[in-house]
Design an enzyme around this catalytic site. Structure first.
Site, PDB file in Angstrom:
ATOM      1  N   LYS A  13       0.838  -1.212   0.000  1.00 40.29           N
ATOM      2  CA  LYS A  13       0.000   0.000   0.000  1.00 40.29           C
ATOM      3  C   LYS A  13       0.870   1.257   0.000  1.00 40.29           C
ATOM      4  CE  LYS A  13      -2.174  -1.199   3.815  1.00 40.29           C
ATOM      5  NZ  LYS A  13      -1.462  -2.471   4.095  1.00 40.29           N
ATOM      6  N   ARG A  88     -10.276   0.428   8.439  1.00 48.23           N
ATOM      7  CA  ARG A  88      -9.762  -0.904   8.701  1.00 48.23           C
ATOM      8  C   ARG A  88     -10.786  -1.781   9.417  1.00 48.23           C
ATOM      9  NH1 ARG A  88      -4.082  -0.004   8.745  1.00 48.23           N
ATOM     10  NH2 ARG A  88      -2.837  -1.753   9.397  1.00 48.23           N
ATOM     11  N   ARG A 127      11.769  -5.265   5.210  1.00 46.94           N
ATOM     12  CA  ARG A 127      11.456  -3.851   4.929  1.00 46.94           C
ATOM     13  C   ARG A 127      12.313  -2.871   5.716  1.00 46.94           C
ATOM     14  NH1 ARG A 127       5.423  -1.885   5.500  1.00 46.94           N
ATOM     15  NH2 ARG A 127       5.610  -2.838   7.563  1.00 46.94           N
ATOM     16  N   ARG A 160      10.655  -0.859  11.342  1.00 45.15           N
ATOM     17  CA  ARG A 160       9.553  -0.595  12.263  1.00 45.15           C
ATOM     18  C   ARG A 160       9.568  -1.581  13.416  1.00 45.15           C
ATOM     19  NH1 ARG A 160       4.281   0.145   8.504  1.00 45.15           N
ATOM     20  NH2 ARG A 160       3.391  -1.175  10.135  1.00 45.15           N
ATOM     21  N   ARG A 171      -0.648  -9.197  13.174  1.00 42.54           N
ATOM     22  CA  ARG A 171      -1.271  -8.186  12.300  1.00 42.54           C
ATOM     23  C   ARG A 171      -2.033  -8.854  11.148  1.00 42.54           C
ATOM     24  NH1 ARG A 171       3.989  -5.007  11.168  1.00 42.54           N
ATOM     25  NH2 ARG A 171       2.887  -4.233   9.343  1.00 42.54           N
TER      26      ARG A 171
HETATM   27  P1  AP5 Z   1       4.722  -1.633   1.990  1.00 40.57           P
HETATM   28  O1  AP5 Z   1       4.362  -0.816   0.781  1.00 40.57           O
HETATM   29  O2  AP5 Z   1       5.435  -0.948   3.096  1.00 40.57           O
HETATM   30  O3  AP5 Z   1       3.431  -2.425   2.545  1.00 40.57           O
HETATM   31  P2  AP5 Z   1       2.098  -1.889   3.214  1.00 40.57           P
HETATM   32  O4  AP5 Z   1       0.934  -2.525   2.487  1.00 40.57           O
HETATM   33  O5  AP5 Z   1       2.097  -0.409   3.336  1.00 40.57           O
HETATM   34  O6  AP5 Z   1       2.200  -2.636   4.618  1.00 40.57           O
HETATM   35  P3  AP5 Z   1       2.168  -2.065   6.105  1.00 40.57           P
HETATM   36  O7  AP5 Z   1       2.926  -3.053   6.951  1.00 40.57           O
HETATM   37  O8  AP5 Z   1       2.546  -0.643   6.185  1.00 40.57           O
HETATM   38  O9  AP5 Z   1       0.665  -2.217   6.403  1.00 40.57           O
HETATM   39  P4  AP5 Z   1       0.012  -2.244   7.752  1.00 40.57           P
HETATM   40  O10 AP5 Z   1      -1.375  -2.140   7.302  1.00 40.57           O
HETATM   41  O11 AP5 Z   1       0.313  -3.422   8.611  1.00 40.57           O
HETATM   42  O12 AP5 Z   1       0.673  -1.032   8.584  1.00 40.57           O
HETATM   43  P5  AP5 Z   1       0.139   0.392   8.990  1.00 40.57           P
HETATM   44  O13 AP5 Z   1       1.283   1.291   9.056  1.00 40.57           O
HETATM   45  O14 AP5 Z   1      -1.037   0.784   8.178  1.00 40.57           O
HETATM   46  O15 AP5 Z   1       5.580  -2.895   1.455  1.00 40.57           O
HETATM   47  C1  AP5 Z   1       6.064  -3.880   2.371  1.00 40.57           C
HETATM   48  C2  AP5 Z   1       7.453  -4.357   1.926  1.00 40.57           C
HETATM   49  O16 AP5 Z   1       7.330  -5.078   0.697  1.00 40.57           O
HETATM   50  C3  AP5 Z   1       8.447  -3.207   1.641  1.00 40.57           C
HETATM   51  O17 AP5 Z   1       9.721  -3.630   2.052  1.00 40.57           O
HETATM   52  C4  AP5 Z   1       8.390  -3.031   0.108  1.00 40.57           C
HETATM   53  O18 AP5 Z   1       9.624  -2.554  -0.416  1.00 40.57           O
HETATM   54  C5  AP5 Z   1       8.103  -4.459  -0.343  1.00 40.57           C
HETATM   55  N1  AP5 Z   1       7.253  -4.525  -1.545  1.00 40.57           N
HETATM   56  C6  AP5 Z   1       6.178  -3.745  -1.836  1.00 40.57           C
HETATM   57  N2  AP5 Z   1       5.622  -4.115  -3.020  1.00 40.57           N
HETATM   58  C7  AP5 Z   1       6.362  -5.186  -3.478  1.00 40.57           C
HETATM   59  C8  AP5 Z   1       6.299  -6.004  -4.650  1.00 40.57           C
HETATM   60  N3  AP5 Z   1       5.343  -5.834  -5.565  1.00 40.57           N
HETATM   61  N4  AP5 Z   1       7.232  -6.977  -4.790  1.00 40.57           N
HETATM   62  C9  AP5 Z   1       8.204  -7.191  -3.854  1.00 40.57           C
HETATM   63  N5  AP5 Z   1       8.333  -6.419  -2.723  1.00 40.57           N
HETATM   64  C10 AP5 Z   1       7.418  -5.431  -2.539  1.00 40.57           C
HETATM   65  O19 AP5 Z   1      -0.407   0.113  10.479  1.00 40.57           O
HETATM   66  C11 AP5 Z   1       0.450  -0.159  11.543  1.00 40.57           C
HETATM   67  C12 AP5 Z   1      -0.324  -0.284  12.844  1.00 40.57           C
HETATM   68  O20 AP5 Z   1      -0.978   0.969  13.145  1.00 40.57           O
HETATM   69  C13 AP5 Z   1      -1.475  -1.310  12.839  1.00 40.57           C
HETATM   70  O21 AP5 Z   1      -1.004  -2.615  13.148  1.00 40.57           O
HETATM   71  C14 AP5 Z   1      -2.392  -0.740  13.920  1.00 40.57           C
HETATM   72  O22 AP5 Z   1      -1.919  -1.028  15.207  1.00 40.57           O
HETATM   73  C15 AP5 Z   1      -2.275   0.760  13.694  1.00 40.57           C
HETATM   74  N6  AP5 Z   1      -3.283   1.281  12.758  1.00 40.57           N
HETATM   75  C16 AP5 Z   1      -3.037   1.881  11.551  1.00 40.57           C
HETATM   76  N7  AP5 Z   1      -4.190   2.230  10.954  1.00 40.57           N
HETATM   77  C17 AP5 Z   1      -5.175   1.854  11.797  1.00 40.57           C
HETATM   78  C18 AP5 Z   1      -6.589   1.923  11.722  1.00 40.57           C
HETATM   79  N8  AP5 Z   1      -7.227   2.450  10.649  1.00 40.57           N
HETATM   80  N9  AP5 Z   1      -7.308   1.438  12.762  1.00 40.57           N
HETATM   81  C19 AP5 Z   1      -6.700   0.912  13.846  1.00 40.57           C
HETATM   82  N10 AP5 Z   1      -5.369   0.799  13.975  1.00 40.57           N
HETATM   83  C20 AP5 Z   1      -4.608   1.266  12.953  1.00 40.57           C
HETATM   84 MG    MG Z   2       2.233   0.966   4.925  1.00 39.02          MG
END
Ligand code: AP5
Ligand code: MG
Length: 216
Positions: A13, A88, A127, A160, A171
């Protein structure tokens, strides 16, 4: 244009959001980035959120909804918004729809980046993220030109604290239980677009741009 990015942790994402907003000039609103910023600043919200984030659990709906709705009144959102990581839960999706309806706006499209569950842990454990501009890198699939330094802004890369294998597995569990039902929520409204996220980063970006280009 209001767009929601959907996909499991590690689906790409954040990676795709940078390319999408650069192309159309929208603003990238990432709930995880906003929460990590609150944690780093040690605000009341940050202190509350930290305990949930460290466990891989969701931060309570009321806190996240308030944070995002406040962010969405910023004038920069007039250019269009790419929401990443929010909503979410169904409660968050309904609160967002209600708030937008009151402003005569709506979610135009939900873009789902579909990636098989078994490769997500490998993606997340390799990552590295820029501490300044939040660009994600990967030790194998998307390494920076200079180790430890962001190609785009020269910021220092970090891992992270919720990217450990145990927390990632939690997660993913939370995602399948609480977030994946949103796919049906948007499918029923007939505004779900799906792309195959299990391809090279550049190919996923091409597909995303092609799909979004069709609905502009
Ligand atoms: P990346 O693009 O970083 O993946 P992402 O989908 O953004 O994954 P996240 O881990 O950020 O999602 P998340 O939903 O768990 O975390 P968030 O910060 O929202 O890519 C991942 C890796 O793969 C990278 O190394 C990249 O280079 C590689 N990659 C990407 N595309 C690729 C491809 N095509 N091929 C190969 N490699 C590739 O949330 C974190 C925490 O915050 C949650 O756990 C929760 O506690 C809290 N939180 C956030 N939002 C909410 C909400 N709305 N409600 C409640 N709690 C929330
Ligand atoms: Mg992300």
């Amino acid at each position: 244009m209001y767009l929601v990015l959907l996909g499991a942790p590690g689906a790409g994402k954040g990676t795709q959001a940078s390319a999408i907003v650069a192309k159309w000039g929208w603003v990238h609103v990432a709930s995880g980035d906003l929460l990590r910023n609150e944690v780093a600043k040690g605000t009341e919200l940050g202190i509350k959120a930290k305990t949930y984030m460290e466990k891989g659990a969701l931060v309570p709906d009321a806190l996240v909804i308030e944070m995002i709705l406040k962010r969405l009144v910023n004038p920069d959102t007039l250019k269009g918004v790419m929401l990443d990581g929010f909503p979410r839960t169904l409660t968050q999706a309904e609160a967002l729809d209600k708030a937008l309806t009151e402003q005569n706006k709506k979610i135009d499209w939900a873009l789902y980046i579909n990636v098989p569950a078994e490769i997500l842990v490998t993606r997340i454990s390799g990552r590295w993220i820029c501490s300044q501009c939040q660009t994600p890198y990967h030790a194998v699939s998307a390494p920076p030109k200079t180790a430890g330094i962001c190609d785009k802004c020269g910021g220092k890369l970090y891992q992270r604290s919720d990217d450990t294998e145990a927390t990632v597995r939690e997660r993913l569990k939370v995602y399948f239980a609480q977030t994946s039902p949103l796919l049906d929520y948007y499918r029923k409204k007939r505004n779900l677009i799906e792309v195959n996220g299990d391809q090279d980063i550049g190919k996923v970006t091409e597909d995303v741009i092609e799909e979004l280009g069709k609905v502009q």
